[in-house]
Design a protein around this motif. Structure first.
Motif, PDB file in Angstrom:
ATOM      1  N   TYR A 296      12.933   0.219  14.740  1.00  4.90           N
ATOM      2  CA  TYR A 296      11.891   0.111  13.724  1.00  4.90           C
ATOM      3  C   TYR A 296      11.089  -1.185  13.834  1.00  4.90           C
ATOM      4  CZ  TYR A 296      13.957   4.223  11.594  1.00  4.90           C
ATOM      5  OH  TYR A 296      14.425   5.489  11.369  1.00  4.90           O
ATOM      6  N   LEU A 297      11.760  -2.331  13.743  1.00  7.88           N
ATOM      7  CA  LEU A 297      11.036  -3.597  13.699  1.00  7.88           C
ATOM      8  C   LEU A 297      10.446  -3.971  15.046  1.00  7.88           C
ATOM      9  CD1 LEU A 297      10.155  -6.083  12.117  1.00  7.88           C
ATOM     10  CD2 LEU A 297      12.390  -7.100  12.590  1.00  7.88           C
ATOM     11  N   GLN A 298      11.262  -4.086  16.074  1.00  2.59           N
ATOM     12  CA  GLN A 298      10.765  -4.523  17.382  1.00  2.59           C
ATOM     13  C   GLN A 298       9.841  -3.501  18.018  1.00  2.59           C
ATOM     14  OE1 GLN A 298      14.386  -5.470  19.479  1.00  2.59           O
ATOM     15  NE2 GLN A 298      14.563  -7.474  18.516  1.00  2.59           N
ATOM     16  N   ALA A 299       9.957  -2.257  17.601  1.00  2.32           N
ATOM     17  CA  ALA A 299       9.083  -1.209  18.135  1.00  2.32           C
ATOM     18  C   ALA A 299       7.734  -1.161  17.432  1.00  2.32           C
ATOM     19  CB  ALA A 299       9.777   0.148  18.031  1.00  2.32           C
ATOM     20  N   GLY A 300       7.532  -2.012  16.433  1.00  2.00           N
ATOM     21  CA  GLY A 300       6.237  -2.087  15.761  1.00  2.00           C
ATOM     22  C   GLY A 300       6.039  -1.069  14.669  1.00  2.00           C
ATOM     23  N   ARG A 301       7.133  -0.551  14.086  1.00  2.00           N
ATOM     24  CA  ARG A 301       7.023   0.472  13.055  1.00  2.00           C
ATOM     25  C   ARG A 301       7.100  -0.096  11.635  1.00  2.00           C
ATOM     26  NH1 ARG A 301      10.243   3.357  17.088  1.00  2.00           N
ATOM     27  NH2 ARG A 301       9.023   5.148  17.835  1.00  2.00           N
ATOM     28  N   ILE A 302       7.215  -1.413  11.493  1.00  2.00           N
ATOM     29  CA  ILE A 302       7.297  -2.036  10.175  1.00  2.00           C
ATOM     30  C   ILE A 302       5.947  -2.649   9.814  1.00  2.00           C
ATOM     31  CG2 ILE A 302       8.377  -3.849   8.789  1.00  2.00           C
ATOM     32  CD1 ILE A 302      10.232  -1.501   9.362  1.00  2.00           C
ATOM     33  N   ASP A 303       5.376  -2.215   8.707  1.00  2.00           N
ATOM     34  CA  ASP A 303       4.075  -2.729   8.274  1.00  2.00           C
ATOM     35  C   ASP A 303       4.211  -4.091   7.606  1.00  2.00           C
ATOM     36  OD1 ASP A 303       2.415  -0.401   8.968  1.00  2.00           O
ATOM     37  OD2 ASP A 303       3.574   0.615   7.408  1.00  2.00           O
ATOM     38  N   VAL A 304       5.213  -4.234   6.738  1.00  2.00           N
ATOM     39  CA  VAL A 304       5.329  -5.445   5.913  1.00  2.00           C
ATOM     40  C   VAL A 304       6.755  -5.976   5.952  1.00  2.00           C
ATOM     41  CG1 VAL A 304       5.026  -6.441   3.608  1.00  2.00           C
ATOM     42  CG2 VAL A 304       3.567  -4.548   4.344  1.00  2.00           C
ATOM     43  N   GLY A 305       6.879  -7.287   6.088  1.00  2.00           N
ATOM     44  CA  GLY A 305       8.163  -7.948   5.950  1.00  2.00           C
ATOM     45  C   GLY A 305       8.057  -9.037   4.897  1.00  2.00           C
ATOM     46  N   PHE A 306       9.066  -9.163   4.057  1.00  2.00           N
ATOM     47  CA  PHE A 306       9.120 -10.236   3.059  1.00  2.00           C
ATOM     48  C   PHE A 306       9.966 -11.381   3.595  1.00  2.00           C
ATOM     49  CE2 PHE A 306       7.784  -7.044  -0.033  1.00  2.00           C
ATOM     50  CZ  PHE A 306       6.995  -7.799  -0.897  1.00  2.00           C
TER      51      PHE A 306
ATOM     52  N   ARG B 136       0.837  -1.198   0.000  1.00  2.00           N
ATOM     53  CA  ARG B 136       0.000   0.000   0.000  1.00  2.00           C
ATOM     54  C   ARG B 136       0.874   1.250   0.000  1.00  2.00           C
ATOM     55  NH1 ARG B 136      -2.854  -2.785   5.145  1.00  2.00           N
ATOM     56  NH2 ARG B 136      -3.731  -4.592   4.053  1.00  2.00           N
ATOM     57  N   ASN B 137       0.273   2.346  -0.385  1.00  2.00           N
ATOM     58  CA  ASN B 137       1.034   3.576  -0.588  1.00  2.00           C
ATOM     59  C   ASN B 137       1.749   4.061   0.664  1.00  2.00           C
ATOM     60  OD1 ASN B 137       1.938   5.755  -2.220  1.00  2.00           O
ATOM     61  ND2 ASN B 137       0.422   7.074  -1.242  1.00  2.00           N
ATOM     62  N   ASP B 138       1.186   3.845   1.848  1.00  2.00           N
ATOM     63  CA  ASP B 138       1.795   4.370   3.070  1.00  2.00           C
ATOM     64  C   ASP B 138       2.529   3.299   3.871  1.00  2.00           C
ATOM     65  OD1 ASP B 138      -0.449   2.974   3.762  1.00  2.00           O
ATOM     66  OD2 ASP B 138      -1.235   4.460   5.170  1.00  2.00           O
ATOM     67  N   ASP B 139       2.801   2.142   3.271  1.00  2.00           N
ATOM     68  CA  ASP B 139       3.480   1.058   3.984  1.00  2.00           C
ATOM     69  C   ASP B 139       4.958   1.373   4.212  1.00  2.00           C
ATOM     70  OD1 ASP B 139       1.419  -0.743   4.411  1.00  2.00           O
ATOM     71  OD2 ASP B 139       1.757  -1.838   2.544  1.00  2.00           O
ATOM     72  N   THR B 140       5.458   0.901   5.343  1.00  2.00           N
ATOM     73  CA  THR B 140       6.890   0.841   5.597  1.00  2.00           C
ATOM     74  C   THR B 140       7.272  -0.626   5.519  1.00  2.00           C
ATOM     75  OG1 THR B 140       6.899   2.797   7.025  1.00  2.00           O
ATOM     76  CG2 THR B 140       8.736   1.254   7.263  1.00  2.00           C
ATOM     77  N   VAL B 141       8.198  -0.959   4.626  1.00  2.00           N
ATOM     78  CA  VAL B 141       8.520  -2.346   4.322  1.00  2.00           C
ATOM     79  C   VAL B 141       9.970  -2.643   4.678  1.00  2.00           C
ATOM     80  CG1 VAL B 141       8.509  -4.134   2.551  1.00  2.00           C
ATOM     81  CG2 VAL B 141       6.890  -2.242   2.399  1.00  2.00           C
ATOM     82  N   LEU B 142      10.192  -3.706   5.438  1.00  2.00           N
ATOM     83  CA  LEU B 142      11.543  -4.199   5.680  1.00  2.00           C
ATOM     84  C   LEU B 142      11.860  -5.182   4.567  1.00  2.00           C
ATOM     85  CD1 LEU B 142      13.978  -4.125   7.586  1.00  2.00           C
ATOM     86  CD2 LEU B 142      13.023  -6.094   8.762  1.00  2.00           C
ATOM     87  N   VAL B 143      12.847  -4.847   3.764  1.00  2.00           N
ATOM     88  CA  VAL B 143      13.070  -5.611   2.540  1.00  2.00           C
ATOM     89  C   VAL B 143      14.542  -5.939   2.362  1.00  2.00           C
ATOM     90  CG1 VAL B 143      13.295  -3.516   1.151  1.00  2.00           C
ATOM     91  CG2 VAL B 143      12.561  -5.625   0.052  1.00  2.00           C
ATOM     92  N   GLY B 144      14.799  -7.078   1.725  1.00  2.00           N
ATOM     93  CA  GLY B 144      16.154  -7.450   1.364  1.00  2.00           C
ATOM     94  C   GLY B 144      16.364  -7.194  -0.123  1.00  2.00           C
ATOM     95  N   VAL B 145      17.108  -8.071  -0.764  1.00  2.00           N
ATOM     96  CA  VAL B 145      17.352  -7.913  -2.193  1.00  2.00           C
ATOM     97  C   VAL B 145      16.602  -9.004  -2.956  1.00  2.00           C
ATOM     98  CG1 VAL B 145      19.571  -6.786  -1.864  1.00  2.00           C
ATOM     99  CG2 VAL B 145      19.475  -9.278  -2.059  1.00  2.00           C
ATOM    100  N   GLY B 146      16.757  -9.019  -4.271  1.00  2.00           N
ATOM    101  CA  GLY B 146      16.127 -10.039  -5.089  1.00  2.00           C
ATOM    102  C   GLY B 146      14.700  -9.690  -5.448  1.00  2.00           C
TER     103      GLY B 146
END
Length: 264
Positions: free
Chosen positions: A97-107, A28-38
């Motif tokens: 970011y992650l443990q504090a609940g600020r990440i919307d999506v993880g791949f 979604r447009n306002d998502d914060t995503v934790l992303v790697g490569v590929g």
């Protein structure tokens, strides 16, 4: 072969391109995503260039809201610093970011994923005497435990989709949705995208088929799955890439086919 030649030789999409475009639709447009490569990286950048221009990408290495001018080859690639809002230590990226609940999506991906979305990237076989010892969790367990929702991209093969994983590296719905809640975990797996189908999770936390890719039958998906797979009452066909999405992938996002297998 030039980029334009590559685009002209195969106007149809590949399985990987279909997975990329379908994964992009989950963002979604306002998502914060934790992303790697590929492939996940390509899906995020495709979403950002189409329907989600305000998508914010946080890389595991600690770059926040990067806008790289070239395709990153690893999470430590210096191109990820290009246009980044900030660069923080990996520890802070996971903690603040992650443990504090600020990440919307993880791949996520892995060697095995079972019917409740548990992922194994540790061992195949018995833990003390495995057939294969795998790289382990890295940040995957943290992502699976703390992101508000997780997306999985994986080839659809019976060995990758057993009824139960040999080792739970990254928790899905464990003993069901209630089991996950009892462990105090956030979110959970939302969508699994393979080269055959798109699968989601029911109210109990069990995976089911939502859509089938064009030309793929129920029997083919079942044969590639290690348990009696359920299908939605109204299974439809997975949406396919349009010409603009294919152009973006082949000419701008991955012109050398490093992750899509095209190019020279």
């Amino acid at each position: 072969m030039s980029d334009s030649d590559y685009a002209d030789t195969d106007p149809e999409y590949t399985d990987t391109e279909l997975m990329i475009t379908r994964a992009a639709l989950e963002l979604r447009n306002d998502d914060t995503v934790l992303v790697g490569v590929g492939v996940p990286n390509l899906a995020c950048n495709l979403a950002k260039q189409t329907h989600a221009p305000d998508l914010e990408m946080v890389y595991e290495s600690g770059t926040v809201d990067s806008d790289p001018d070239a395709l990153p080859l690893s999470i430590g690639d210096p191109v990820l610093a290009t246009g980044a809002r900030s660069i923080v230590p990996m520890y802070e990226g996971f903690g603040r970011y992650l443990q504090a609940g600020r990440i919307d999506v993880g791949f996520l991906g892995g060697a095995q994923i079972d019917k409740r979305g548990n992922i194994n990237s540790t061992v195949i076989g018995d833990y003390d005497d495995p057939k294969v010892r795998l790289p382990g969790s890295g940040g995957a367990c943290e992502i699976a435990s703390n992101a508000k929702r997780t997306l999985v991209i994986a080839p659809h093969q019976a060995r990758r989709f057993p009824e139960e994983v040999d080792f739970v590296t990254s928790p899905g719905y464990v003993g069901g949705r209630e089991g996950r809640e009892d462990l105090g975990l956030r979110g959970g797996p939302e969508t699994v995208i393979t080269d055959k189908a798109v699968m989601e999770f029911d109210e109990s936390g069990e995976m089911y088929v939502e859509t089938l890719h064009p030309g793929v039958t129920r029997e083919e998906v079942q044969e590639a799955t290690g348990w009696e797979l359920r299908f939605a009452d109204d299974v439809t066909e997975t949406s396919t890439p349009d010409e603009d999405e294919i152009r973006l992938i082949r000419e701008e996002l991955d012109p050398d086919g490093i992750y899509t297998g095209g190019g020279d």
